[in-house]
Design a protein around this motif. Sequence first.
Motif, PDB file in Angstrom:
ATOM      1  N   GLY A 182     -31.039 -24.378 -14.124  1.00 21.44           N
ATOM      2  CA  GLY A 182     -31.955 -23.504 -14.845  1.00 21.44           C
ATOM      3  C   GLY A 182     -31.384 -22.973 -16.141  1.00 21.44           C
ATOM      4  N   SER A 183     -30.058 -23.023 -16.289  1.00 25.85           N
ATOM      5  CA  SER A 183     -29.409 -22.464 -17.477  1.00 25.85           C
ATOM      6  C   SER A 183     -29.171 -23.493 -18.571  1.00 25.85           C
ATOM      7  CB  SER A 183     -28.044 -21.868 -17.099  1.00 25.85           C
ATOM      8  OG  SER A 183     -28.206 -20.847 -16.152  1.00 25.85           O
ATOM      9  N   CYS A 184     -29.340 -24.781 -18.238  1.00 23.49           N
ATOM     10  CA  CYS A 184     -28.939 -25.835 -19.169  1.00 23.49           C
ATOM     11  C   CYS A 184     -29.989 -26.058 -20.266  1.00 23.49           C
ATOM     12  CB  CYS A 184     -28.704 -27.136 -18.408  1.00 23.49           C
ATOM     13  SG  CYS A 184     -28.206 -28.489 -19.492  1.00 23.49           S
ATOM     14  N   PRO A 185     -29.590 -25.950 -21.548  1.00 20.21           N
ATOM     15  CA  PRO A 185     -30.569 -26.141 -22.623  1.00 20.21           C
ATOM     16  C   PRO A 185     -31.051 -27.585 -22.757  1.00 20.21           C
ATOM     17  CG  PRO A 185     -28.372 -25.787 -23.547  1.00 20.21           C
ATOM     18  CD  PRO A 185     -28.268 -25.563 -22.067  1.00 20.21           C
ATOM     19  N   LEU A 186     -30.327 -28.530 -22.141  1.00 22.70           N
ATOM     20  CA  LEU A 186     -30.734 -29.936 -22.240  1.00 22.70           C
ATOM     21  C   LEU A 186     -31.588 -30.368 -21.051  1.00 22.70           C
ATOM     22  CD1 LEU A 186     -29.894 -32.254 -24.425  1.00 22.70           C
ATOM     23  CD2 LEU A 186     -29.075 -29.940 -24.742  1.00 22.70           C
ATOM     24  N   GLY A 187     -32.103 -29.385 -20.314  1.00 18.74           N
ATOM     25  CA  GLY A 187     -32.933 -29.660 -19.145  1.00 18.74           C
ATOM     26  C   GLY A 187     -33.943 -30.792 -19.299  1.00 18.74           C
ATOM     27  N   PRO A 188     -34.674 -30.843 -20.407  1.00 18.41           N
ATOM     28  CA  PRO A 188     -35.690 -31.904 -20.536  1.00 18.41           C
ATOM     29  C   PRO A 188     -35.088 -33.307 -20.678  1.00 18.41           C
ATOM     30  CG  PRO A 188     -36.091 -30.092 -22.085  1.00 18.41           C
ATOM     31  CD  PRO A 188     -34.744 -29.868 -21.502  1.00 18.41           C
ATOM     32  N   HIS A 189     -33.785 -33.403 -20.885  1.00 10.80           N
ATOM     33  CA  HIS A 189     -33.212 -34.704 -21.230  1.00 10.80           C
ATOM     34  C   HIS A 189     -32.302 -35.331 -20.186  1.00 10.80           C
ATOM     35  CE1 HIS A 189     -35.002 -34.498 -25.173  1.00 10.80           C
ATOM     36  NE2 HIS A 189     -34.556 -33.266 -25.282  1.00 10.80           N
ATOM     37  N   TRP A 190     -31.950 -34.601 -19.140  1.00 14.90           N
ATOM     38  CA  TRP A 190     -31.150 -35.267 -18.125  1.00 14.90           C
ATOM     39  C   TRP A 190     -31.968 -35.675 -16.907  1.00 14.90           C
ATOM     40  CZ3 TRP A 190     -32.015 -31.327 -14.889  1.00 14.90           C
ATOM     41  CH2 TRP A 190     -31.652 -30.022 -15.211  1.00 14.90           C
ATOM     42  N   GLU A 191     -31.436 -36.686 -16.240  1.00 13.19           N
ATOM     43  CA  GLU A 191     -32.081 -37.152 -15.023  1.00 13.19           C
ATOM     44  C   GLU A 191     -31.657 -36.267 -13.852  1.00 13.19           C
ATOM     45  OE1 GLU A 191     -30.944 -41.149 -14.221  1.00 13.19           O
ATOM     46  OE2 GLU A 191     -32.516 -41.478 -12.724  1.00 13.19           O
ATOM     47  N   PHE A 192     -30.333 -35.958 -13.804  1.00  8.98           N
ATOM     48  CA  PHE A 192     -29.806 -35.138 -12.707  1.00  8.98           C
ATOM     49  C   PHE A 192     -29.122 -33.891 -13.262  1.00  8.98           C
ATOM     50  CE2 PHE A 192     -29.079 -39.679 -11.445  1.00  8.98           C
ATOM     51  CZ  PHE A 192     -30.177 -39.771 -10.596  1.00  8.98           C
ATOM     52  N   GLY A 211     -35.109 -29.521 -31.248  1.00  5.09           N
ATOM     53  CA  GLY A 211     -35.966 -28.475 -30.702  1.00  5.09           C
ATOM     54  C   GLY A 211     -35.216 -27.169 -30.488  1.00  5.09           C
ATOM     55  N   LEU A 212     -33.931 -27.286 -30.104  1.00  8.77           N
ATOM     56  CA  LEU A 212     -33.127 -26.072 -29.900  1.00  8.77           C
ATOM     57  C   LEU A 212     -32.934 -25.343 -31.229  1.00  8.77           C
ATOM     58  CD1 LEU A 212     -30.277 -27.457 -27.575  1.00  8.77           C
ATOM     59  CD2 LEU A 212     -32.389 -26.323 -26.882  1.00  8.77           C
ATOM     60  N   ILE A 213     -32.673 -26.142 -32.286  1.00  2.00           N
ATOM     61  CA  ILE A 213     -32.469 -25.551 -33.622  1.00  2.00           C
ATOM     62  C   ILE A 213     -33.777 -24.902 -34.094  1.00  2.00           C
ATOM     63  CG2 ILE A 213     -31.833 -26.051 -36.025  1.00  2.00           C
ATOM     64  CD1 ILE A 213     -30.138 -28.405 -34.955  1.00  2.00           C
ATOM     65  N   LYS A 214     -34.885 -25.595 -33.838  1.00  2.00           N
ATOM     66  CA  LYS A 214     -36.194 -25.039 -34.223  1.00  2.00           C
ATOM     67  C   LYS A 214     -36.438 -23.695 -33.537  1.00  2.00           C
ATOM     68  CE  LYS A 214     -40.414 -24.957 -32.679  1.00  2.00           C
ATOM     69  NZ  LYS A 214     -41.218 -25.351 -31.567  1.00  2.00           N
ATOM     70  N   ASP A 215     -36.139 -23.628 -32.240  1.00  2.00           N
ATOM     71  CA  ASP A 215     -36.360 -22.374 -31.495  1.00  2.00           C
ATOM     72  C   ASP A 215     -35.548 -21.218 -32.074  1.00  2.00           C
ATOM     73  OD1 ASP A 215     -38.057 -23.765 -29.877  1.00  2.00           O
ATOM     74  OD2 ASP A 215     -36.692 -23.899 -28.164  1.00  2.00           O
ATOM     75  N   LYS A 235     -32.769 -15.407 -29.427  1.00  3.40           N
ATOM     76  CA  LYS A 235     -31.938 -16.612 -29.313  1.00  3.40           C
ATOM     77  C   LYS A 235     -30.471 -16.312 -29.648  1.00  3.40           C
ATOM     78  CE  LYS A 235     -35.118 -19.376 -27.939  1.00  3.40           C
ATOM     79  NZ  LYS A 235     -35.073 -19.925 -26.579  1.00  3.40           N
ATOM     80  N   LYS A 236     -30.100 -15.062 -29.537  1.00  4.82           N
ATOM     81  CA  LYS A 236     -28.755 -14.600 -29.888  1.00  4.82           C
ATOM     82  C   LYS A 236     -27.637 -15.450 -29.284  1.00  4.82           C
ATOM     83  CE  LYS A 236     -27.636 -10.005 -29.872  1.00  4.82           C
ATOM     84  NZ  LYS A 236     -27.381  -8.704 -29.221  1.00  4.82           N
ATOM     85  N   VAL A 237     -27.777 -15.838 -28.016  1.00  6.25           N
ATOM     86  CA  VAL A 237     -26.699 -16.599 -27.366  1.00  6.25           C
ATOM     87  C   VAL A 237     -27.137 -18.021 -27.007  1.00  6.25           C
ATOM     88  CG1 VAL A 237     -25.545 -14.547 -26.486  1.00  6.25           C
ATOM     89  CG2 VAL A 237     -27.239 -15.696 -25.053  1.00  6.25           C
ATOM     90  N   ALA A 238     -28.212 -18.491 -27.655  1.00  6.21           N
ATOM     91  CA  ALA A 238     -28.715 -19.834 -27.344  1.00  6.21           C
ATOM     92  C   ALA A 238     -27.850 -20.911 -28.011  1.00  6.21           C
ATOM     93  CB  ALA A 238     -30.164 -19.953 -27.822  1.00  6.21           C
ATOM     94  N   CYS A 239     -27.987 -22.131 -27.508  1.00  5.00           N
ATOM     95  CA  CYS A 239     -27.165 -23.248 -27.999  1.00  5.00           C
ATOM     96  C   CYS A 239     -27.851 -23.964 -29.163  1.00  5.00           C
ATOM     97  CB  CYS A 239     -26.943 -24.232 -26.853  1.00  5.00           C
ATOM     98  SG  CYS A 239     -26.064 -25.719 -27.353  1.00  5.00           S
ATOM     99  N   CYS A 240     -27.063 -24.342 -30.173  1.00  4.19           N
ATOM    100  CA  CYS A 240     -27.580 -25.040 -31.356  1.00  4.19           C
ATOM    101  C   CYS A 240     -27.555 -26.552 -31.167  1.00  4.19           C
ATOM    102  CB  CYS A 240     -26.741 -24.693 -32.578  1.00  4.19           C
ATOM    103  SG  CYS A 240     -25.069 -25.402 -32.513  1.00  4.19           S
ATOM    104  N   GLY A 241     -27.066 -27.013 -30.004  1.00  3.42           N
ATOM    105  CA  GLY A 241     -26.965 -28.447 -29.763  1.00  3.42           C
ATOM    106  C   GLY A 241     -25.546 -28.968 -29.876  1.00  3.42           C
ATOM    107  N   GLY A 242     -24.685 -28.174 -30.459  1.00  2.00           N
ATOM    108  CA  GLY A 242     -23.265 -28.532 -30.542  1.00  2.00           C
ATOM    109  C   GLY A 242     -23.043 -29.914 -31.102  1.00  2.00           C
ATOM    110  N   ALA A 243     -22.166 -30.686 -30.461  1.00  2.37           N
ATOM    111  CA  ALA A 243     -21.805 -32.012 -30.947  1.00  2.37           C
ATOM    112  C   ALA A 243     -22.965 -32.994 -30.851  1.00  2.37           C
ATOM    113  CB  ALA A 243     -20.607 -32.543 -30.157  1.00  2.37           C
ATOM    114  N   LEU A 244     -23.934 -32.717 -29.979  1.00  7.38           N
ATOM    115  CA  LEU A 244     -25.062 -33.643 -29.839  1.00  7.38           C
ATOM    116  C   LEU A 244     -25.962 -33.679 -31.077  1.00  7.38           C
ATOM    117  CD1 LEU A 244     -24.182 -33.777 -26.784  1.00  7.38           C
ATOM    118  CD2 LEU A 244     -26.582 -34.265 -26.332  1.00  7.38           C
TER     119      LEU A 244
END
Lengths: 195, 296
Positions: free
Chosen positions: A32-42, B214-218, B195-204
């Motif tokens: 629930g905490s992962c920002p890449l939720g929409p992109h992983w399978e597991f 989408g993360l950057i947009k948010d 979004k104070k502590v949200a992730c910008c996508g980092g190395a990805l």
Amino acid sequence: MAYDLSFAKDVYENAEEGHWIKMCMQCGVCAGSCPLGPHWEFSPRQLFQMIRAGKAEEVLKSESMWMCVSCYHCMVRCPRGLPITHIVHGLARFAVEKKRADKDQVTRRFAKILWENMERGGRIGEMALTTKLYMVNGIPDGVKKGMEMKDQAMSMLKSGRLKMDPLHLSRIRGHAGFKAMLKKAREIEQKKRES
Amino acid sequence: MTKTYTFYPGCSSEKKASAANLDISVQSMCHILDIRLNEIKDWNCCSASIGYAEGGELPRLALSARNLGLAQKQSHRKDVVATCAACWLALRETNDRLNEDAEIKAEMDEVLQAAHLTYDGSLRPRHLVEVLIEDIGWDTLKEKVKKPLTGLKIAGYVGCQTNRPFGVCGDSFENPTYLDKMIEICGATPVAFDKKVACCGGALAFSELEKVCGLIKDILQSAKDSGADLIVTPCPVCQLNVEVYQDKVNQMFGTRFKIPVVYYSQLFVAAWGGSWKQAALHQQIVPANVLKRFVR
């Protein structure tokens, strides 16, 4: 049918921070905490349970570990204090060691390109790194990608934040010792794997 | 009296690298505060948050162990200060592992020997933000203000690795307050920014931009919704991703963002009466024109 625990044992003993997986209580806070939720399978939680269930191929070939952006949300929120980010990194590396990681996965390739760029001179050369990454699928695709990103590259150059250094030939002074150190570290890891 | 620290700048703070504006403004900031940063001679890259995959455990940790070994050899000082979130994280993680895991420590002794170095684990990796808060103190940071940034609304974007997993000065992981306090000290108004502590996508953002755009947009949307004139951050990856990809976000989502993203060090230099150049504001990609009325 009894579970085959050999894969789980292998992970616990040989993946970096893998022994922590035993402690997972399957609550799903990491997922629930992962920002890449929409992109992983597991999710991490699912990966951990699949390891316990012996699903070696599904885990090692999964793209899911490569979705980690190292934001550490999962790690600070895990109610059991598991270093989840580091476990996921460890699983990605474990898949590479077992030669199961998808060689075409872009972030996996990026990780390799970055390490080589860094090891060659001791520091990162950003222009050489970017060029190499864009060219990973050959020159025509690289040129296309370069054109797509040309505004970004030009703005970096103009603002003095990208050095015109496509070859990245500079070396730190202690480079010989630096290389010897990394070689030694790899030897020790190799010896441990074999024993 | 001058305060002196051993300094690990990292690759992005090199001359003409992606965070050159961080380094220049940090140097100006430290000059005003009478802080001397002694760069570790011949430092190497920490391999950031993507080094694990190709490097593995011991070679990856060896990178930071070498930097700590050099720091120990070159100075008697215990503090090693970093300005980059990933550099700081790598130094701290390595230091913790060496102190907590006897097996890794023994292996690392052997590894470092190959580079004719030793490291005993006794140094203290710190983020420059911690030095400002703990060693310089809020009062001094406030006393230096000559040009209060009155009327500016600023979104304090702490991001990930300056905050997690180690945290700055025991601040909260979910709602850290130090950056808002810095904005306030400069005379500006920190906005409520979800979004104070949200992730910008980092190395990805480098390897798979389409997945993290989408993360950057948010982040940009949240700053806009909160009425912010600009975004301020301590992290070189946050700064880069949120600033340089704004056009890509606009293309992809049909938005029209043009929000400046500056470092806390640039904000301090501006509020302390430094010049546009000393604050490295000429090196922004989205021009920070809203600061022009305060800076000479």
